[in-house]
Each structure stands twice: as C-alpha cells, then as structure tokens.
Design an enzyme around this catalytic site. Sequence first.
Site, PDB file in Angstrom:
ATOM      1  N   GLU A 172       0.835  -1.201   0.000  1.00  0.00           N
ATOM      2  CA  GLU A 172       0.000   0.000   0.000  1.00  0.00           C
ATOM      3  C   GLU A 172       0.868   1.249   0.000  1.00  0.00           C
ATOM      4  O   GLU A 172       1.256   1.738   1.064  1.00  0.00           O
ATOM      5  CB  GLU A 172      -0.923   0.030   1.228  1.00  0.00           C
ATOM      6  N   GLU A 258      -6.592  -7.065  -0.775  1.00  0.00           N
ATOM      7  CA  GLU A 258      -6.840  -6.912   0.660  1.00  0.00           C
ATOM      8  C   GLU A 258      -8.143  -6.149   0.860  1.00  0.00           C
ATOM      9  O   GLU A 258      -8.413  -5.165   0.172  1.00  0.00           O
ATOM     10  CB  GLU A 258      -5.686  -6.167   1.332  1.00  0.00           C
TER      11      GLU A 258
END
Length: 336
Positions: A172, A258
């Site tokens: 991320e 995710e």
Amino acid sequence: MKKHLLCLAIAWALVATTFSCGNSSKTASTSDTDSTATATVSPLHVAGTALLNAEGDTVRLTGPSLGWHSNWGRFYNEGTLRALKEKWGANVTRAAIGAHESGDCVRTFDTDSAYAVDCAIAAIDGAIANDMYIICDWHSHNNTAEDAKKFFKVITEKYGDSPNIIYEIWNEPLDVEWSGVKEYAADVIPVIREKAPSSVIIVGTPKWDQDVDVAAESPIEGKNLMYALHFYTGTHKDWHREKADKAIAAGLPIFISECGSMDCTGDGPIDYESWNAWIDWANKNNISVVMWDIADKNETCSMILPTASDNGMEWKEEEMKEWAKLAKSTISERNN
C-alpha cells in the site's frame, strides 16, 4: 490501511542460513531452485481487464490473507494452508511479508530477513501442496525498493515461474504520486521477470491502493500486470467503487488483494450492508477478493482467537471470530 505498517528487508548475507517459521524449518539459498511440492494449478495470465487460466477461462479467486509474518508467523504452515483450502474452500491466500519495523510489528524483514524468507517459503510450499494460488506480498507502505529486489530475487530463484505464485510488489503506497509508484515498479519488476517471466504481478496504487483511476490514466507497459484495489467497508463506500468503475472502463485490470468488513483501522463493527455491496460489485466485475487477515490480534479484522492452534486444521468453530465466519461464507458463495 489499518495495518501497523509492516516491514521487509533481506540482508543478502543471510540468504543461505537455516530458517524456521511456525513449526517448519528448512534451508533456503539462491541455489535451491526446487520447490518441495509439485504445482497442479493452471498458469494464470491477464487479458484486458480479466484474469484468465491456461484454457482462457475467467478466474475469480477468493480467500483470506495471512497476517503479517512478523507477528503471526505461527500460522505460516502447511496445516493452516490445508485448512483454508479444505475447510474454508479458499483457492487463494496471501503471504504478507513485512518490510520494515513499525508500531507493534516486530521481527520484520529488516531485523530478521532469514525469518521473513522462511515464512514466505513455508506459506508458498503449503499453497503448492494444497493446489492453491498464493500472493507473495511485499507488505510495505514505504518505498523499500532495494530490499524488495533482494527479497524477490531469492523467491524467484527458488520457484521460477511457478503457476501458484502471484507477486505483489508494494502492498500500500501511502500519499505517493503515481509517477513515483511507476518508477518503483520499473525498478522491481525486472528482478521478478528475470526468473518468472510470465507470472502475474500486482502493482500497488497511490493512497493505500485507492487511486486505481489515476493509475488507469497512465498504466505500466508490460504483460500480466494487475493493479491493487483495497477497501474497508466501514470507510469506503460508493465513491470508492466509482473510482474503480472508472479504472475498469479505461481497461485497467484490478485485483482486490486486501479488504475488510470494518473500518480502515481494522477495528469497529462489521458493516454487513456495505460488505454485500462490495461483494456484489466484485462479482459483477469478476474480480478476485482476498480478505484481511489470519491473525489473533484483539481487533475486528483479525479472524482467529489467541487460543487457537498454530495449525488451522485444529481450529475450533468457537475460536473463529465474527469476521472469520463472514469471510468463510463469502468464500463458499464465490468459489462454489
């Protein structure tokens, strides 16, 4: 998002040492090129916005992600992978190999690279043994390209183009410009391609994998690339799906590597209504979904109670939290 910012770094000198993760142990080195199991899953490739198997059929993967290896390496074993396949019905999982120390994440790659590599190998071998796909995830929020290249060099030299493995090169990115993510990808992807020329690679997108629409304006050149979209249903609503719709319309292949049914902190109540909206959207667009996470922390997103065994085959129903039960039902509905 919610995660405490993982860590991953691989001291090159430690590659040839003996590793141990959970209840497994083995020696790994750059010359150890044979997996301990034989892959039987179909090789994957990307065409347009779709993930396809060797026969050209659309593939929709669904399963739970393992938690950060640094704190929950006890679940990185064949028994847990077998439980995710046989008892949960998952056809994919994710090895979240942390890149750098942060918050309550300890024994991360930068402090114990041998342990990180061992956990990755244990999870990958468990997935191969159970005919599952597995995302080998460089779980970092920061630009740690040099360590990422070292890590992926070790993994790809061992497994090559194993059809089981999908590579996620930057979990991320934070508030980073897309141009910076592209530069990172241009640095890391060639290391993977040297030994795994055909494997699917997931590229992170800016702002915690939210800005897929920005990535769609200037995608990376290359084959078998997908782009990460993450969401947490208590936080991310219609506006986030609208960004994803824009990216798909522009031809960007998306992989939800995710997600969670709670707030982006990983805590708070489960938002069932928002979860159903997201899953309906993923179903409509034939997008793979990996849910966070197999861990035993005292938070909503951690699916397992601390009393549970390291071995998932020994988990009791009462040791799985509300989110685990929702994840299992979602997996069953999407994979059957």
